[in-house]
Design a protein around this motif. Structure first.
Motif, short mmCIF file in Angstrom:
data_model
loop_
_atom_site.label_atom_id
_atom_site.label_comp_id
_atom_site.label_asym_id
_atom_site.label_seq_id
_atom_site.Cartn_x
_atom_site.Cartn_y
_atom_site.Cartn_z
N LEU A 1 0.62 3.22 4.21
CA LEU A 1 -0.31 4.19 5.03
C LEU A 1 0.46 5.58 5.14
O LEU A 1 -0.31 6.50 5.01
CB LEU A 1 -0.55 3.41 6.29
CG LEU A 1 -1.41 4.32 7.15
CD1 LEU A 1 -2.88 4.38 6.68
CD2 LEU A 1 -1.64 3.46 8.78
N GLU B 1 0.03 -2.12 4.97
CA GLU B 1 -0.16 -1.06 5.60
C GLU B 1 1.52 -0.45 5.71
O GLU B 1 1.49 0.85 5.65
CB GLU B 1 -0.40 -1.26 7.11
CG GLU B 1 -0.87 0.15 7.71
CD GLU B 1 -1.32 -0.44 9.21
OE1 GLU B 1 -1.08 0.49 10.13
OE2 GLU B 1 -2.21 -1.36 9.37
N TYR C 1 -9.10 -0.92 8.03
CA TYR C 1 -9.25 -2.29 8.60
C TYR C 1 -10.53 -3.13 8.29
O TYR C 1 -10.49 -4.17 8.35
CB TYR C 1 -8.81 -2.22 10.29
CG TYR C 1 -7.45 -1.88 10.66
CD1 TYR C 1 -6.40 -1.81 9.74
CD2 TYR C 1 -7.32 -1.82 12.13
CE1 TYR C 1 -5.30 -1.36 10.29
CE2 TYR C 1 -5.94 -1.65 12.34
CZ TYR C 1 -5.00 -1.55 11.53
OH TYR C 1 -3.74 -1.01 11.92
N SER D 1 -4.22 -5.09 3.86
CA SER D 1 -3.71 -4.67 5.55
C SER D 1 -2.12 -5.13 5.11
O SER D 1 -1.47 -4.60 6.11
CB SER D 1 -4.62 -5.16 6.56
OG SER D 1 -4.66 -6.64 6.30
N TYR E 1 -6.48 7.11 13.48
CA TYR E 1 -7.47 6.30 14.02
C TYR E 1 -8.47 6.19 12.76
O TYR E 1 -9.34 5.25 12.88
CB TYR E 1 -7.95 6.72 15.27
CG TYR E 1 -6.94 6.73 16.27
CD1 TYR E 1 -6.38 5.18 16.78
CD2 TYR E 1 -6.60 7.74 16.85
CE1 TYR E 1 -5.54 5.19 17.67
CE2 TYR E 1 -5.52 7.73 17.81
CZ TYR E 1 -4.95 6.32 18.14
OH TYR E 1 -4.01 6.28 19.23
N ARG F 1 -7.39 3.88 10.14
CA ARG F 1 -7.53 2.55 10.65
C ARG F 1 -8.74 2.07 10.56
O ARG F 1 -9.28 1.04 10.20
CB ARG F 1 -6.87 2.39 11.56
CG ARG F 1 -5.26 2.36 11.53
CD ARG F 1 -4.39 2.10 12.87
NE ARG F 1 -3.11 2.15 12.32
CZ ARG F 1 -2.09 2.36 13.15
NH1 ARG F 1 -2.10 2.58 14.33
NH2 ARG F 1 -0.89 2.06 12.58
#
Length: 185
Positions: free
Chosen positions: A20, A16, A45, A13, A38, A41
């Motif tokens: 990402l 990211e 996450y 993370s 979302y 994530r």
């Protein structure tokens, strides 16, 4: 391009902001489903340690696998390969195979009983990849994707108990308690 040096790394993370956007771009180019930030994530996450990247010598993302591992309906520990993508110009070099094997290895280390995934029925390259890795087609899912395409669900049974429970066989049963059947006429 000559022989490249690829680096395979576990997602973290803390990276990211570095990866990402590239992950989302790669997956949106390759997969038919439009995933929101979302969805990424949700996986990254909670199970970022089950996600792996293939990077070139400049740290550009060439491939990614995004996975998770959790109990399935109160039963077996099920790994799930949610997304796999490799840049078009880098396919056929074993990148996808290496990424999937890395995810499988970590899931097995964490006591996965089985690993599932879906792929479009038209994606023959992906189906061949998964079958080479030991996955079995378990069912066809009609009009599974938003684009109307159907999918095959593939399963990799890591433990014999996961496979035999699907067949309705209990390895603890012993035949001694079963009544003897009469001979057939």
């Amino acid at each position: 391009m000559s022989e490249e040096r690829l680096q395979y790394v576990q997602y973290h993370s803390s990276k990211e902001s570095t990866y990402l956007t590239a992950i989302r771009q790669l997956i949106s180019n390759d997969l038919s489903e439009p995933y929101s930030i979302y969805v990424y994530r949700y996986f990254l996450y909670q199970w970022g340690d089950l996600c792996f990247l293939a990077l070139d010598e400049h740290n550009n993302v060439l491939g990614v696998v995004i996975s998770k591992l959790e109990p399935h309906r109160g039963g077996p520990m099920r790994g799930y390969i949610a997304m796999l993508a490799v840049k078009q110009e880098h396919r056929g070099k074993g990148i996808a195979t290496k990424l999937v094997r890395m995810a499988i290895d970590v899931m097995i280390e964490r006591d996965a009983d089985e690993i599932a995934l879906e792929t479009e029925v038209t994606n023959t390259a992906a189906m061949k990849l998964y079958e080479r890795l030991g996955f079995l087609r378990s069912k066809r899912l009609h009009r599974y994707y938003l684009n109307g395409n159907s999918a095959f669900r593939f399963m990799l049974f890591v433990k014999e108990s996961a496979f035999t429970s699907r067949l309705g066989y209990d390895e603890n049963d012993d035949d001694e308690d079963q009544p003897e059947l009469p001979p057939s006429a």
